[in-house]
Design an enzyme around this catalytic site. Structure first.
Site, short mmCIF file in Angstrom:
data_model
loop_
_atom_site.label_atom_id
_atom_site.label_comp_id
_atom_site.label_asym_id
_atom_site.label_seq_id
_atom_site.Cartn_x
_atom_site.Cartn_y
_atom_site.Cartn_z
N ARG A 40 45.29 -36.00 64.64
CA ARG A 40 44.46 -34.88 65.09
C ARG A 40 45.33 -33.70 65.48
NH1 ARG A 40 40.12 -36.26 69.48
NH2 ARG A 40 39.40 -34.18 68.89
N CYS A 87 43.94 -32.44 75.75
CA CYS A 87 43.50 -33.40 74.73
C CYS A 87 42.38 -32.74 73.96
CB CYS A 87 43.09 -34.72 75.38
SG CYS A 87 41.80 -34.54 76.65
#
Length: 286
Positions: A184, A242
């Site tokens: 990611r 995150c």
């Protein structure tokens, strides 16, 4: 009578089991699934650490959305204080949070309490999986907690970052640690958010790097790994992020456990960053 020891980062299943029944202990079950937001509470109803009260990531550990707040906005102080009161938590209580296993959601509860000024809060190392594996007692009582007076939450705002402050942090040489998986971070996949990639200048350290064999790594191992990342920087020169400000809390917990307390949190994280289409996006390893 000797006072029970304070737990401020991690606690083992056996140590927690030995303290069940302490009137100044509150246990929070933070199990959650992004794929099925009802699954965590259903699991709690099916069996939990005796006396544990459920906290839901969306309802209890997140707040109302504000611009740049991302998918799991940081809750307001008054709202979070009311949630703590509903679980019977006062400033005098020792709080222990757990989730299914790796601490990703329990760390969010830990971080909220810690930055609200509550020092006596810890995460059950290994979560409910480790608790069950040791054959420790499981309860199905879902009685509500005895409500306490509203908790006087006063967040340490110096450790809470928005997008503009993150930009200044990076411009000043600060370290931004991204706790998402490497794929990611690099922008190879993005299963949740509208854009793939990372904040330019961020460094990848997946939160799973803090775990070995289902438990947090030792203090010494975590201290060495984070020291390699920090270089000459102090813990206060680090901000964790995150996807939505949840698993980033895992880094704050791991650092505190390693004796490196003081890092900040980008509360909106990637989902908050990309709310502004003018913000730059990087892909690849850097």
């Amino acid at each position: 009578m000797n006072r029970s020891p304070d737990w401020t980062t991690l606690v083992s299943p056996s140590d927690l089991a030995a303290r069940l029944g302490d009137p100044l202990l509150v246990v929070l079950d933070a199990r959650f699934s992004l794929a099925d937001p009802a699954a965590g509470e259903a699991a709690w109803r099916g069996g939990h650490v005796p006396g544990a009260h459920y906290v839901h990531l969306d309802r209890d550990l997140s707040g109302a959305h504000l611009p740049g707040g991302g998918r799991h906005p940081w809750p307001g102080a008054a709202d979070f204080g009311r949630m703590l009161a509903a679980r019977g938590i006062t400033p005098a209580h020792q709080v222990v949070a757990y989730d299914a296993a790796d601490g990703a959601f329990a760390a969010r509860a830990w971080c909220l309490l810690r930055l609200a000024g509550h020092a006596r809060v810890a995460v059950l190392d290994g979560g409910f999986e480790a608790w069950s594996a040791q054959g420790l007692p499981v309860d199905r009582d879902v009685s509500e907690a005895q409500r306490a007076a509203p908790y006087p939450v006063a967040y340490d705002r110096s450790r809470l970052y928005d997008g503009a402050r993150v930009e200044m942090h990076l411009a000043g040489g600060g370290l931004l640690l991204d706790a998402r998986g490497g794929e990611r971070f690099r922008g190879e996949v993005e299963p949740i958010d509208a854009r793939a990639g990372h904040v330019p200048g961020a460094v990848s350290r997946p939160y799973a790097s803090n775990i070995a064999d289902g438990r947090f790594k030792s203090r010494a191992a975590l201290a060495e790994e984070f020291a390699d990342l920090l270089g000459p920087r102090a813990p206060a020169d680090v901000v964790a992020m995150c996807g939505s400000g949840v698993t980033a809390c895992h880094h704050l917990l791991a650092m505190a456990h390693a004796g490196l307390d003081g890092a900040g949190l980008y509360t909106g994280s990637w989902s908050g960053w990309i709310e502004d289409p003018a913000r730059p996006v990087a892909t690849g390893d850097r």
